[in-house]
Scaffold this motif. Structure first.
Motif, short mmCIF file in Angstrom:
data_model
loop_
_atom_site.label_atom_id
_atom_site.label_comp_id
_atom_site.label_asym_id
_atom_site.label_seq_id
_atom_site.Cartn_x
_atom_site.Cartn_y
_atom_site.Cartn_z
N LYS A 123 13.72 -4.99 -4.47
CA LYS A 123 13.24 -5.62 -5.78
C LYS A 123 11.89 -5.25 -6.33
CE LYS A 123 15.73 -9.72 -4.27
NZ LYS A 123 15.77 -11.29 -3.79
N ILE A 124 11.55 -5.36 -7.50
CA ILE A 124 10.58 -5.00 -8.21
C ILE A 124 9.16 -5.73 -7.47
CG2 ILE A 124 10.27 -6.50 -10.22
CD1 ILE A 124 9.29 -4.11 -11.69
N SER A 125 9.47 -7.06 -7.07
CA SER A 125 8.24 -7.68 -6.39
C SER A 125 8.21 -7.03 -4.99
CB SER A 125 8.75 -9.17 -6.10
OG SER A 125 9.93 -9.20 -5.58
N ASP A 126 8.70 -6.31 -4.36
CA ASP A 126 8.49 -5.73 -3.09
C ASP A 126 7.75 -4.77 -3.23
OD1 ASP A 126 10.28 -7.43 -1.95
OD2 ASP A 126 12.22 -5.97 -2.38
N THR A 127 7.56 -4.03 -4.49
CA THR A 127 6.66 -3.03 -4.85
C THR A 127 5.16 -3.52 -4.75
OG1 THR A 127 6.75 -3.02 -6.97
CG2 THR A 127 8.42 -1.71 -6.03
N HIS A 128 4.81 -4.79 -4.97
CA HIS A 128 3.41 -5.20 -5.21
C HIS A 128 2.49 -4.88 -3.93
CE1 HIS A 128 4.83 -8.37 -8.42
NE2 HIS A 128 5.21 -7.04 -8.74
N ALA A 129 3.09 -5.16 -2.97
CA ALA A 129 2.28 -4.99 -1.52
C ALA A 129 1.83 -3.45 -1.65
CB ALA A 129 2.95 -5.35 -0.22
N ILE A 130 2.76 -2.31 -1.75
CA ILE A 130 2.57 -1.13 -1.71
C ILE A 130 1.66 -0.74 -2.78
CG2 ILE A 130 3.86 1.22 -1.62
CD1 ILE A 130 6.30 -0.21 -0.90
N VAL A 131 1.87 -1.20 -3.80
CA VAL A 131 0.89 -0.69 -5.01
C VAL A 131 -0.53 -1.27 -4.85
CG1 VAL A 131 0.53 -0.81 -7.49
CG2 VAL A 131 2.82 -0.47 -6.75
N SER A 132 -0.49 -2.54 -4.39
CA SER A 132 -1.88 -3.18 -4.20
C SER A 132 -2.59 -2.49 -3.04
CB SER A 132 -1.79 -4.70 -3.74
OG SER A 132 -1.11 -5.30 -4.70
N ARG A 133 -1.98 -1.98 -2.12
CA ARG A 133 -2.71 -1.29 -1.01
C ARG A 133 -3.13 -0.09 -1.80
NH1 ARG A 133 -2.36 -0.03 4.60
NH2 ARG A 133 -1.10 -2.13 5.10
N MET A 134 -2.23 0.61 -2.37
CA MET A 134 -2.59 2.11 -3.00
C MET A 134 -3.75 2.03 -3.89
SD MET A 134 -0.19 4.47 -5.63
CE MET A 134 -0.33 2.95 -6.82
N LEU A 135 -3.89 0.90 -4.77
CA LEU A 135 -4.84 0.69 -5.92
C LEU A 135 -6.05 0.25 -5.10
CD1 LEU A 135 -3.19 -1.40 -8.65
CD2 LEU A 135 -3.77 1.06 -8.84
N GLY A 136 -6.12 -0.31 -3.99
CA GLY A 136 -7.26 -0.82 -3.27
C GLY A 136 -8.00 0.63 -2.60
N MET A 137 -7.27 1.43 -2.12
CA MET A 137 -7.76 2.47 -1.59
C MET A 137 -8.28 3.65 -2.80
SD MET A 137 -4.53 3.58 1.11
CE MET A 137 -5.50 5.06 1.60
N PHE A 138 -7.66 3.66 -3.95
CA PHE A 138 -8.13 4.42 -4.98
C PHE A 138 -9.63 3.75 -5.42
CE2 PHE A 138 -8.32 5.78 -9.50
CZ PHE A 138 -8.05 7.17 -9.19
N ARG A 139 -9.53 2.40 -6.10
CA ARG A 139 -10.73 2.10 -6.39
C ARG A 139 -11.83 1.87 -5.45
NH1 ARG A 139 -7.17 -2.36 -8.45
NH2 ARG A 139 -7.37 -3.58 -6.42
N GLU A 140 -11.72 1.90 -4.00
CA GLU A 140 -12.86 2.10 -3.06
C GLU A 140 -13.17 3.35 -2.60
OE1 GLU A 140 -11.10 -0.23 0.34
OE2 GLU A 140 -10.75 -2.06 -0.81
N GLY A 141 -12.46 4.27 -3.50
CA GLY A 141 -12.92 5.63 -3.04
C GLY A 141 -12.32 6.32 -1.95
N LYS A 142 -11.58 5.61 -1.20
CA LYS A 142 -10.95 6.26 0.06
C LYS A 142 -9.92 7.25 -0.24
CE LYS A 142 -10.98 1.74 2.52
NZ LYS A 142 -10.50 0.98 3.44
N VAL A 143 -9.35 7.39 -1.45
CA VAL A 143 -8.66 8.38 -1.93
C VAL A 143 -9.15 8.73 -3.31
CG1 VAL A 143 -6.71 7.93 -0.42
CG2 VAL A 143 -6.61 6.84 -2.59
N ASP A 144 -8.96 10.06 -3.84
CA ASP A 144 -9.35 10.56 -5.08
C ASP A 144 -8.32 10.81 -6.15
OD1 ASP A 144 -12.14 10.35 -4.41
OD2 ASP A 144 -11.71 12.09 -3.15
N GLU A 145 -6.85 10.95 -5.21
CA GLU A 145 -5.76 11.01 -6.02
C GLU A 145 -4.66 10.58 -5.55
OE1 GLU A 145 -5.44 15.37 -6.97
OE2 GLU A 145 -5.03 15.88 -4.81
N VAL A 146 -3.41 10.12 -6.20
CA VAL A 146 -2.24 9.50 -5.39
C VAL A 146 -1.16 10.46 -6.31
CG1 VAL A 146 -0.81 7.41 -5.28
CG2 VAL A 146 -3.49 7.45 -5.36
N PHE A 147 -0.06 10.67 -5.26
CA PHE A 147 1.15 11.51 -5.87
C PHE A 147 2.32 10.70 -5.22
CE2 PHE A 147 -2.05 14.90 -6.15
CZ PHE A 147 -1.71 15.62 -7.51
N LEU A 148 3.48 10.88 -5.88
CA LEU A 148 4.61 10.20 -5.62
C LEU A 148 5.66 11.18 -5.63
CD1 LEU A 148 6.35 7.37 -5.26
CD2 LEU A 148 6.80 7.64 -7.58
N CYS A 149 6.18 11.23 -4.45
CA CYS A 149 7.29 12.24 -4.07
C CYS A 149 8.65 11.46 -3.86
CB CYS A 149 7.06 13.29 -2.92
SG CYS A 149 5.46 14.37 -2.85
#
Length: 289
Positions: free
Chosen positions: A142-168
């Motif tokens: 469900k689309i609500s199931d994506t929230h935890a994944i996206v929140s983790r990804m955005l947190g890592m990006f905002r904190e500078g732990k990653v500089d780019e994100v790709f989806l395969c």
């Protein structure tokens, strides 16, 4: 000798028939799941298209702004979200995706978020660090199931732990064609489609509160929820389609093998009958002499 050969062939025929029953059943199950998954994928596309058009308009309004989601950086660390299947027996579905992801990650300092049991198993045996695993969620996603994944990804990006994100993931083109793709999610880039030189017509003036920049930053997570959900649904549909094709090919091969084995059995049976007739004729000749 011929009798023993005939028994081996009959045993082999029964074994192949049992295997064909399994592949036929799996083909039917995959076909049923593919139809439902295709309906989900087609239903998700209008939402994504509307969201993309909205965020593209916002990007045009904030072209000169410095959003954390669009700001380009020197790339030191990359994050790849890899969506694979939860089961095998799907032809080259998983292998093709892993090959594309490996080519994209080559030469980079990357870590991986896996979605699907096969992705989890694949990267557990590789040198790429795994940031998180999400197996077994695609079928009931469900689309609500994506929230935890996206929140983790955005947190890592905002904190500078990653500089780019790709989806395969694997795009569902048709029941006979699935295309592995690797797209960049962050930093985000939105370009309005050209209209072939035609006049754009009246432009709707939209007022954003508190500002276009604030609305843009607030809507980016919603956009990413939709993109990730759409990618999971497309991948699941592609997996079922690939499995249906693989099981159909396996059933056809089994049918051909049974046909060849029946031919070999009939030849062996004919040879055994001919041998018995020859022995009877020879024996009657000796008695008559």
């Amino acid at each position: 000798m011929a009798s023993g050969n005939m028994k081996d062939i009959k045993r082999r025929i029964k074994s192949v028939q049992s295997t064909m029953q399994i592949t036929k059943a799996m083909e039917l199950v995959a076909s049923s799941k593919m139809r439902r998954a295709k309906e989900r994928a087609l239903a998700a596309r209008p939402y994504f298209n509307t969201m993309y058009e909205t965020i593209t308009r916002l990007a045009a309004e904030t072209r000169d702004s410095d959003s954390v989601y669009t700001r380009r950086r020197d790339v030191k660390n990359s994050l790849y979200i890899v969506i694979a299947g939860d089961r095998g027996l799907a032809g080259g579905y998983n292998a093709n995706l892993f090959k594309l992801a490996a080519a994209s990650m080559e030469g980079k300092h990357a870590q991986v978020v896996t979605i699907g049991k096969k992705a989890q198993e694949h990267y557990a045996k590789r040198d790429w660090p795994v940031a998180a695993d999400y197996p077994g969620i695609a079928e009931t996603m469900k689309i609500s199931d994506t929230h935890a994944i996206v929140s983790r990804m955005l947190g890592m990006f905002r904190e500078g732990k990653v500089d780019e994100v790709f989806l395969c993931y694997t795009q569902f083109v048709s029941p006979l064609q699935q295309e592995p793709k690797c797209i960049q999610l962050l930093p985000a880039s939105f370009e309005r489609a050209e209209q072939g030189g035609k006049p754009a017509g009246a432009r709707v003036l939209t007022e954003y509160d508190p500002s276009p920049e604030a609305v843009f930053d607030a809507i980016i997570p919603e956009y990413l929820y939709g993109v990730l959900y759409g990618a999971v649904v497309e991948s699941y549909c592609s997996e079922q389609s690939a499995r249906r094709m693989a099981m159909e090919a396996a059933s056809d091969n089994a049918s051909e093998m049974i046909e060849n084995l029946n031919l070999s059995y009939n030849r062996a049976r004919q040879a055994a009958i001919t041998q018995e007739i020859t022995e009877i004729v020879a024996g009657s000749g000796e008695v008559g002499a």
